[in-house]
Write a protein that holds these residues in place. Structure first.
Motif, PDB file in Angstrom:
ATOM      1  N   PHE A 176      -4.318  -7.156  -6.181  1.00  0.00           N
ATOM      2  CA  PHE A 176      -2.720  -7.320  -5.710  1.00  0.00           C
ATOM      3  C   PHE A 176      -2.489  -6.525  -4.547  1.00  0.00           C
ATOM      4  O   PHE A 176      -1.829  -6.882  -3.277  1.00  0.00           O
ATOM      5  CB  PHE A 176      -1.697  -6.966  -6.798  1.00  0.00           C
ATOM      6  CG  PHE A 176      -0.463  -7.237  -6.316  1.00  0.00           C
ATOM      7  CD1 PHE A 176      -0.069  -8.579  -6.039  1.00  0.00           C
ATOM      8  CD2 PHE A 176       0.577  -6.453  -6.041  1.00  0.00           C
ATOM      9  CE1 PHE A 176       1.245  -8.919  -5.598  1.00  0.00           C
ATOM     10  CE2 PHE A 176       1.897  -6.634  -5.810  1.00  0.00           C
ATOM     11  CZ  PHE A 176       2.132  -7.873  -5.461  1.00  0.00           C
ATOM     12  N   SER A 177      -2.832  -5.188  -4.600  1.00  0.00           N
ATOM     13  CA  SER A 177      -2.449  -4.215  -3.384  1.00  0.00           C
ATOM     14  C   SER A 177      -3.477  -3.154  -3.073  1.00  0.00           C
ATOM     15  O   SER A 177      -4.327  -2.985  -4.018  1.00  0.00           O
ATOM     16  CB  SER A 177      -1.226  -3.142  -3.633  1.00  0.00           C
ATOM     17  OG  SER A 177      -1.420  -2.580  -4.877  1.00  0.00           O
ATOM     18  N   VAL A 178      -3.648  -2.759  -1.756  1.00  0.00           N
ATOM     19  CA  VAL A 178      -4.775  -1.960  -1.335  1.00  0.00           C
ATOM     20  C   VAL A 178      -3.805  -1.009  -0.329  1.00  0.00           C
ATOM     21  O   VAL A 178      -3.430  -1.548   0.543  1.00  0.00           O
ATOM     22  CB  VAL A 178      -5.727  -2.707  -0.567  1.00  0.00           C
ATOM     23  CG1 VAL A 178      -6.711  -1.765   0.246  1.00  0.00           C
ATOM     24  CG2 VAL A 178      -6.626  -3.587  -1.193  1.00  0.00           C
ATOM     25  N   MET A 179      -3.959   0.137  -0.965  1.00  0.00           N
ATOM     26  CA  MET A 179      -3.159   1.230  -0.253  1.00  0.00           C
ATOM     27  C   MET A 179      -3.873   2.448   0.514  1.00  0.00           C
ATOM     28  O   MET A 179      -4.605   3.021  -0.263  1.00  0.00           O
ATOM     29  CB  MET A 179      -1.880   1.526  -0.870  1.00  0.00           C
ATOM     30  CG  MET A 179      -0.902   0.580  -1.073  1.00  0.00           C
ATOM     31  SD  MET A 179       0.191   1.039  -2.615  1.00  0.00           S
ATOM     32  CE  MET A 179      -0.778   0.504  -3.827  1.00  0.00           C
ATOM     33  N   ASN A 180      -4.011   2.673   1.859  1.00  0.00           N
ATOM     34  CA  ASN A 180      -4.100   3.888   2.212  1.00  0.00           C
ATOM     35  C   ASN A 180      -3.430   5.001   2.202  1.00  0.00           C
ATOM     36  O   ASN A 180      -2.517   4.918   2.785  1.00  0.00           O
ATOM     37  CB  ASN A 180      -4.829   3.568   3.626  1.00  0.00           C
ATOM     38  CG  ASN A 180      -5.640   2.640   3.992  1.00  0.00           C
ATOM     39  OD1 ASN A 180      -7.143   2.587   3.645  1.00  0.00           O
ATOM     40  ND2 ASN A 180      -5.396   1.334   4.500  1.00  0.00           N
ATOM     41  N   VAL A 181      -3.755   5.854   1.637  1.00  0.00           N
ATOM     42  CA  VAL A 181      -2.948   7.214   1.398  1.00  0.00           C
ATOM     43  C   VAL A 181      -3.873   8.327   2.173  1.00  0.00           C
ATOM     44  O   VAL A 181      -4.437   8.888   1.818  1.00  0.00           O
ATOM     45  CB  VAL A 181      -2.786   7.611   0.045  1.00  0.00           C
ATOM     46  CG1 VAL A 181      -1.641   8.621   0.124  1.00  0.00           C
ATOM     47  CG2 VAL A 181      -2.319   6.245  -0.916  1.00  0.00           C
ATOM     48  N   GLU A 182      -3.713   8.327   3.414  1.00  0.00           N
ATOM     49  CA  GLU A 182      -4.497   8.952   4.518  1.00  0.00           C
ATOM     50  C   GLU A 182      -4.131  10.446   4.220  1.00  0.00           C
ATOM     51  O   GLU A 182      -5.220  11.125   4.372  1.00  0.00           O
ATOM     52  CB  GLU A 182      -3.957   8.302   5.834  1.00  0.00           C
ATOM     53  CG  GLU A 182      -5.370   8.732   6.888  1.00  0.00           C
ATOM     54  CD  GLU A 182      -4.980   8.103   8.131  1.00  0.00           C
ATOM     55  OE1 GLU A 182      -4.290   7.053   8.569  1.00  0.00           O
ATOM     56  OE2 GLU A 182      -4.922   9.105   8.954  1.00  0.00           O
ATOM     57  N   ARG A 183      -2.968  10.762   4.250  1.00  0.00           N
ATOM     58  CA  ARG A 183      -2.650  12.213   3.943  1.00  0.00           C
ATOM     59  C   ARG A 183      -3.660  12.950   2.791  1.00  0.00           C
ATOM     60  O   ARG A 183      -3.464  14.175   3.165  1.00  0.00           O
ATOM     61  CB  ARG A 183      -1.106  12.279   3.493  1.00  0.00           C
ATOM     62  CG  ARG A 183      -0.433  13.487   3.703  1.00  0.00           C
ATOM     63  CD  ARG A 183       1.052  13.488   3.402  1.00  0.00           C
ATOM     64  NE  ARG A 183       1.308  12.681   2.380  1.00  0.00           N
ATOM     65  CZ  ARG A 183       1.470  13.099   1.146  1.00  0.00           C
ATOM     66  NH1 ARG A 183       1.243  14.301   0.880  1.00  0.00           N
ATOM     67  NH2 ARG A 183       1.602  12.279   0.094  1.00  0.00           N
ATOM     68  N   VAL A 184      -3.795  12.222   1.871  1.00  0.00           N
ATOM     69  CA  VAL A 184      -4.514  12.934   0.813  1.00  0.00           C
ATOM     70  C   VAL A 184      -6.053  12.255   0.542  1.00  0.00           C
ATOM     71  O   VAL A 184      -6.717  12.605  -0.429  1.00  0.00           O
ATOM     72  CB  VAL A 184      -3.758  12.877  -0.567  1.00  0.00           C
ATOM     73  CG1 VAL A 184      -2.730  13.529  -0.719  1.00  0.00           C
ATOM     74  CG2 VAL A 184      -3.356  11.367  -1.167  1.00  0.00           C
ATOM     75  N   GLY A 185      -6.336  11.591   1.458  1.00  0.00           N
ATOM     76  CA  GLY A 185      -7.978  11.013   1.450  1.00  0.00           C
ATOM     77  C   GLY A 185      -8.064   9.943   0.276  1.00  0.00           C
ATOM     78  O   GLY A 185      -9.088  10.333  -0.259  1.00  0.00           O
ATOM     79  N   GLN A 186      -7.154   9.125   0.124  1.00  0.00           N
ATOM     80  CA  GLN A 186      -7.378   8.290  -1.075  1.00  0.00           C
ATOM     81  C   GLN A 186      -6.928   6.873  -0.827  1.00  0.00           C
ATOM     82  O   GLN A 186      -6.248   6.523   0.276  1.00  0.00           O
ATOM     83  CB  GLN A 186      -6.472   8.699  -2.255  1.00  0.00           C
ATOM     84  CG  GLN A 186      -6.630  10.001  -2.725  1.00  0.00           C
ATOM     85  CD  GLN A 186      -5.395  10.183  -3.908  1.00  0.00           C
ATOM     86  OE1 GLN A 186      -4.753   9.453  -4.060  1.00  0.00           O
ATOM     87  NE2 GLN A 186      -5.676  11.546  -4.270  1.00  0.00           N
ATOM     88  N   VAL A 187      -7.711   5.848  -1.346  1.00  0.00           N
ATOM     89  CA  VAL A 187      -7.447   4.496  -1.190  1.00  0.00           C
ATOM     90  C   VAL A 187      -7.143   4.124  -2.671  1.00  0.00           C
ATOM     91  O   VAL A 187      -7.803   4.124  -3.725  1.00  0.00           O
ATOM     92  CB  VAL A 187      -8.759   3.611  -0.710  1.00  0.00           C
ATOM     93  CG1 VAL A 187      -8.083   2.329  -0.798  1.00  0.00           C
ATOM     94  CG2 VAL A 187      -9.239   4.185   0.702  1.00  0.00           C
ATOM     95  N   HIS A 188      -5.740   3.418  -2.898  1.00  0.00           N
ATOM     96  CA  HIS A 188      -5.447   2.977  -4.003  1.00  0.00           C
ATOM     97  C   HIS A 188      -5.491   1.468  -4.132  1.00  0.00           C
ATOM     98  O   HIS A 188      -5.103   0.701  -3.274  1.00  0.00           O
ATOM     99  CB  HIS A 188      -3.912   3.510  -4.527  1.00  0.00           C
ATOM    100  CG  HIS A 188      -3.708   4.808  -4.503  1.00  0.00           C
ATOM    101  ND1 HIS A 188      -2.597   5.389  -5.436  1.00  0.00           N
ATOM    102  CD2 HIS A 188      -4.184   5.719  -3.736  1.00  0.00           C
ATOM    103  CE1 HIS A 188      -2.886   6.645  -5.527  1.00  0.00           C
ATOM    104  NE2 HIS A 188      -3.767   6.929  -4.338  1.00  0.00           N
TER     105      HIS A 188
END
Ligand SMILES: [Zn+2]
Length: 181
Positions: free
Chosen positions: A106-118
């Motif tokens: 459903f969702s792919v989120m780049n959380v660049e600040r903490v180096g994560q992909v959700h």
């Protein structure tokens, strides 16, 4: 939530130095001055679900830091021996003790600040009875109007819920790619 820098070589234990490797790489890496091992650090995957039951979505009240007492969708770090979907299902089982059937991404989120992909998958609940694990104070269902928007643990959860209820009203679910600032 930032990961600590690497301090010691995983190969020989010598204190590493952050510098440009000699192989033409353009980023500073943790390089071992003794054995030459270059330690690469890359984003981690967080996998979870949007468990739904009619017009309601399951949220878990966190019994762990960070964000103790805030509400979240079931999610956690992907393990090495599983697929993204399997990891999302495992987290949903561990945190909510829910019975469900996995659906589409459903969702792919780049959380660049903490180096994560959700990555969140939709999951169709098969029961509205839950048996949450030790990481969860309470697991319960919320309609869109009942969602505690100011008490959500993470921006990724908020963004995913906004997209979910919007798609739910349309009766058609997409895949949402979002960059979290
Ligand atoms: Zn070394």
């Amino acid at each position: 939530m930032h990961r600590s820098p690497i301090k010691h070589c995983k190969n020989c234990g010598t204190a590493v130095l952050y510098r440009l490797p000699d192989d033409g790489d353009t980023r500073e890496r943790a390089v071992c001055p003794a054995c030459g091992t270059i330690h690469y650090e890359n984003p981690l995957n967080v996998v979870g679900t949007v468990p739904h039951w009619g017009d309601r979505v399951l949220l878990c009240k966190r019994n762990i830091e960070p964000r103790w007492g805030k509400w979240t969708l079931p999610a956690g770090f992907m393990e090495l021996d599983e697929t993204t979907s399997q990891g999302a299902a495992r987290e949903t089982d561990e945190e909510a003790g829910a019975q469900f059937e996995m659906e589409d991404l459903f969702s792919v989120m780049n959380v660049e600040r903490v180096g994560q992909v959700h990555l969140y998958y939709r999951a169709r609940l098969l029961s509205d009875k839950f048996n949450p694990g030790h990481e969860t104070i309470e697991a319960r269902l919320f309609t869109e109007a009942e969602i505690p928007w100011d008490e959500l643990a993470f921006k990724t959860v908020k963004e995913t819920l906004v997209c979910y209820f919007s798609d739910h009203r349309k009766g058609a679910y997409g895949i949402h790619v979002i960059d979290i600032a």
